[in-house]
Write a protein that holds these residues in place. Structure first.
Motif, PDB file in Angstrom:
ATOM      1  N   LEU A  65      22.894  41.807  19.537  1.00 41.23           N
ATOM      2  CA  LEU A  65      22.218  40.733  20.270  1.00 41.23           C
ATOM      3  C   LEU A  65      22.514  40.822  21.764  1.00 41.23           C
ATOM      4  N   MET A  66      23.750  41.158  22.096  1.00 41.25           N
ATOM      5  CA  MET A  66      24.109  41.320  23.507  1.00 41.25           C
ATOM      6  C   MET A  66      23.240  42.400  24.174  1.00 41.25           C
ATOM      7  N   LEU A  67      23.085  43.533  23.502  1.00 42.61           N
ATOM      8  CA  LEU A  67      22.304  44.620  24.084  1.00 42.61           C
ATOM      9  C   LEU A  67      20.828  44.236  24.219  1.00 42.61           C
ATOM     10  N   PHE A  68      20.295  43.538  23.210  1.00 40.70           N
ATOM     11  CA  PHE A  68      18.902  43.097  23.323  1.00 40.70           C
ATOM     12  C   PHE A  68      18.737  42.094  24.464  1.00 40.70           C
ATOM     13  N   ALA A  69      19.707  41.196  24.631  1.00 37.17           N
ATOM     14  CA  ALA A  69      19.643  40.233  25.735  1.00 37.17           C
ATOM     15  C   ALA A  69      19.722  40.951  27.078  1.00 37.17           C
ATOM     16  N   VAL A  77      11.412  37.696  29.663  1.00 35.16           N
ATOM     17  CA  VAL A  77      11.996  36.354  29.532  1.00 35.16           C
ATOM     18  C   VAL A  77      12.162  35.976  28.066  1.00 35.16           C
ATOM     19  N   LEU A  78      11.142  36.255  27.260  1.00 35.07           N
ATOM     20  CA  LEU A  78      11.206  35.885  25.841  1.00 35.07           C
ATOM     21  C   LEU A  78      12.252  36.707  25.091  1.00 35.07           C
ATOM     22  N   LEU A  79      12.336  38.007  25.375  1.00 38.91           N
ATOM     23  CA  LEU A  79      13.341  38.831  24.714  1.00 38.91           C
ATOM     24  C   LEU A  79      14.746  38.365  25.070  1.00 38.91           C
ATOM     25  N   SER A  80      14.971  38.102  26.350  1.00 38.92           N
ATOM     26  CA  SER A  80      16.278  37.590  26.770  1.00 38.92           C
ATOM     27  C   SER A  80      16.591  36.262  26.095  1.00 38.92           C
ATOM     28  N   SER A  81      15.602  35.381  26.005  1.00 37.72           N
ATOM     29  CA  SER A  81      15.823  34.055  25.415  1.00 37.72           C
ATOM     30  C   SER A  81      16.082  34.138  23.915  1.00 37.72           C
ATOM     31  N   VAL A  82      15.245  34.890  23.212  1.00 34.62           N
ATOM     32  CA  VAL A  82      15.362  34.963  21.753  1.00 34.62           C
ATOM     33  C   VAL A  82      16.696  35.567  21.342  1.00 34.62           C
ATOM     34  N   ALA A  83      17.176  36.554  22.095  1.00 32.65           N
ATOM     35  CA  ALA A  83      18.475  37.152  21.779  1.00 32.65           C
ATOM     36  C   ALA A  83      19.628  36.237  22.158  1.00 32.65           C
ATOM     37  N   SER A  84      19.413  35.352  23.140  1.00 31.60           N
ATOM     38  CA  SER A  84      20.494  34.488  23.623  1.00 31.60           C
ATOM     39  C   SER A  84      20.672  33.224  22.793  1.00 31.60           C
ATOM     40  N   TYR A  85      19.589  32.707  22.199  1.00 30.98           N
ATOM     41  CA  TYR A  85      19.695  31.459  21.435  1.00 30.98           C
ATOM     42  C   TYR A  85      20.760  31.543  20.335  1.00 30.98           C
TER      43      TYR A  85
END
Length: 469
Positions: A105-109, A129-137
């Protein structure tokens, strides 16, 4: 579509996929090797990024991907910060059954943040923005059995859903105005003619959408909760790394706007409100992690100063990157100490800490003084560049407001220092067993000093960076 232009991003993606596969078959006590895989992946990505540095600034992949100084320098800052966060995580996460998935998840964020900084197309920006958000939630609520973590994750998700919707609406309106999603085509179309009201709505919506990733007003309310309730390494990640990509993305976007759009006034207003609100709210905090969360909000306000004077000061973009790098080092050093101290959060728990944990205390004090901007720490040079370009760009009043806010911030940072240094209490100090968190804490502390001593060289490194058109 030359694949070589996105080899760093491909390496991040493949590294995350390999970690997911590893997590599916490895036993829990072996999950620490996922951290090693993640660090190797980031190291490879940094190496591939350096190979792109000497190339000419250009747009690639049909113009949607920028390979310029801003994209590459911000990518390096993001990757180095990500490596520090991952290195401080293994002891904290070792008892979690989903330990290995955490690093994927860290790498995807990280990939999402890099996409935000490199996007030269509004649809590419939305995807980042969406990829960063979805991995961070899920990272924010990783300790799902702890109520504050669930509250932080839910607030982060709901605020993200609202602002990401605003961002998408702004992109759609802009597409309706110009018939294009690429930045060069948008700039060319807007220079010919446009509907002022519709363009103002689109610009405001996109700025507000990016303010979520920046943790800037009015989409800032999630930050203190996430800083307090999420795992300490995740708090370090979310208070630093997304705002690097968001700040560069915002600067790249507003540079497209024609002179009759009052984007400078909008960004300046957000800057003043953000830094003032963050500092005033931090004054009354009795929780160190929550205080650092509000401090992170205020730092976003400072970063926006460089965006305000973009186009009126030649050094605005280098100042933005240098400030973001200096802030990242200081805030990560502070959270590295918090992580090493097992997430110690109440201000009272820091009383007398200097007697029991002198190294951790020294690094925490250095990080707080760097956030204020005290020489010879790297944060001093970051703020010096910001103030210089703001005055040079004709916004002396904004620099004055920022200076006043810096004085205010000194009060709440010194509250922590005073508790650690001058209290007679001898606290019971519990630290994470192992070398990962301790080593990361020491490395972060050294970077504060070394970065300050080598500030002139770093300034020369960032001196000529800019956007490709």
């Amino acid at each position: 579509m030359p694949i070589g232009d996105v080899l760093p991003e491909i390496s991040l993606t493949l590294g995350a996929v390999i970690i997911v596969l590893f997590a599916a078959f490895a036993r829990q006590h072996q999950h620490v090797w996922a951290a090693v895989l993640a660090l190797l992946t980031i190291g490879l990505c940094i190496g591939l990024t350096f190979t792109q540095w000497d190339g000419p600034p250009r747009l690639t992949f049909s113009g949607v991907w920028a390979l310029d100084g801003m994209a590459l320098s911000s990518k390096l800052v993001v990757l180095i910060a990500g490596a520090l966060v991952i290195a401080m995580s293994p002891e904290w996460m070792q008892t979690d059954r989903r330990h290995a998935e955490y690093y994927a998840l860290m790498l995807f964020a990280l990939l999402g943040v890099i996409m935000m900084a490199s996007a030269s197309d509004t649809m590419e920006l939305v995807v980042g923005v969406l990829l960063s958000s979805v991995a961070s939630y899920p990272l924010a609520a990783y300790h799902r059995t702890w109520a504050p973590a669930l509250e932080a994750g839910m607030k982060y998700f709901l605020m993200g859903a609202l602002t990401n919707t605003l961002l998408t609406i702004g992109v759609v309106v802009l597409f309706g105005l110009t018939g294009n999603t690429g930045y060069p085509e948008i700039a060319q179309k807007l220079s010919v003619g446009h509907d002022s009201l519709a363009l103002t709505i689109a610009t405001a919506s996109i700025i507000l959408g990016l303010s979520f990733k920046l943790a800037a007003f009015p989409a800032h309310a999630w930050m203190p909760d996430v800083a307090q309730g999420s795992p300490a390494p995740v708090a370090a990640f979310l208070t630093v790394i997304p705002k690097i990509g968001a700040a560069v993305a915002l600067a790249r976007f507003v540079s497209l706007m024609p002179p009759d759009v009052a984007w400078r006034a909008i960004v300046a207003l957000i800057s003043v409100t953000t830094m003032t609100l963050g500092n005033v709210a931090a004054l009354r905090q009795t929780d160190v992690r929550r205080l650092l969360g509000w401090s992170s909000v205020s730092q976003s306000g400072y970063a926006l100063m460089a965006i305000v004077v973009m186009g009126t000061s030649d050094q605005a973009l280098p100042a933005l990157v240098f400030f973001l790098a200096s802030y990242a080092i200081a805030n990560l050093a502070a959270f590295a100490v918090v992580t090493y101290l097992r997430g110690r959060t109440a201000l009272e728990s820091y009383q007398g800490l200097a007697r029991q944990a002198p190294i951790a205390t020294t690094i925490l004090i250095a990080s707080l003084l760097s956030l204020v901007g005290i020489p010879p720490l790297i944060g001093f040079f970051g703020k010096l560049m910001l103030f210089s370009v703001t005055i040079e760009g004709g916004y002396a009043w904004l620099a004055f407001v920022a200076a006043a806010n810096t004085v205010v911030s000194l009060f709440y940072y010194l509250r922590i220092v005073a508790r650690m240094m001058f209290s007679d209490t001898r606290p019971t100090v519990h630290v994470l067993v192992g070398q990962w968190a301790r080593t990361t804490m020491i490395v972060s502390g050294l970077l504060l000093i070394v970065g300050g001593l080598g500030a002139e060289m770093l300034m020369e490194f960032t001196d000529s960076i800019g956007f490709v058109r």
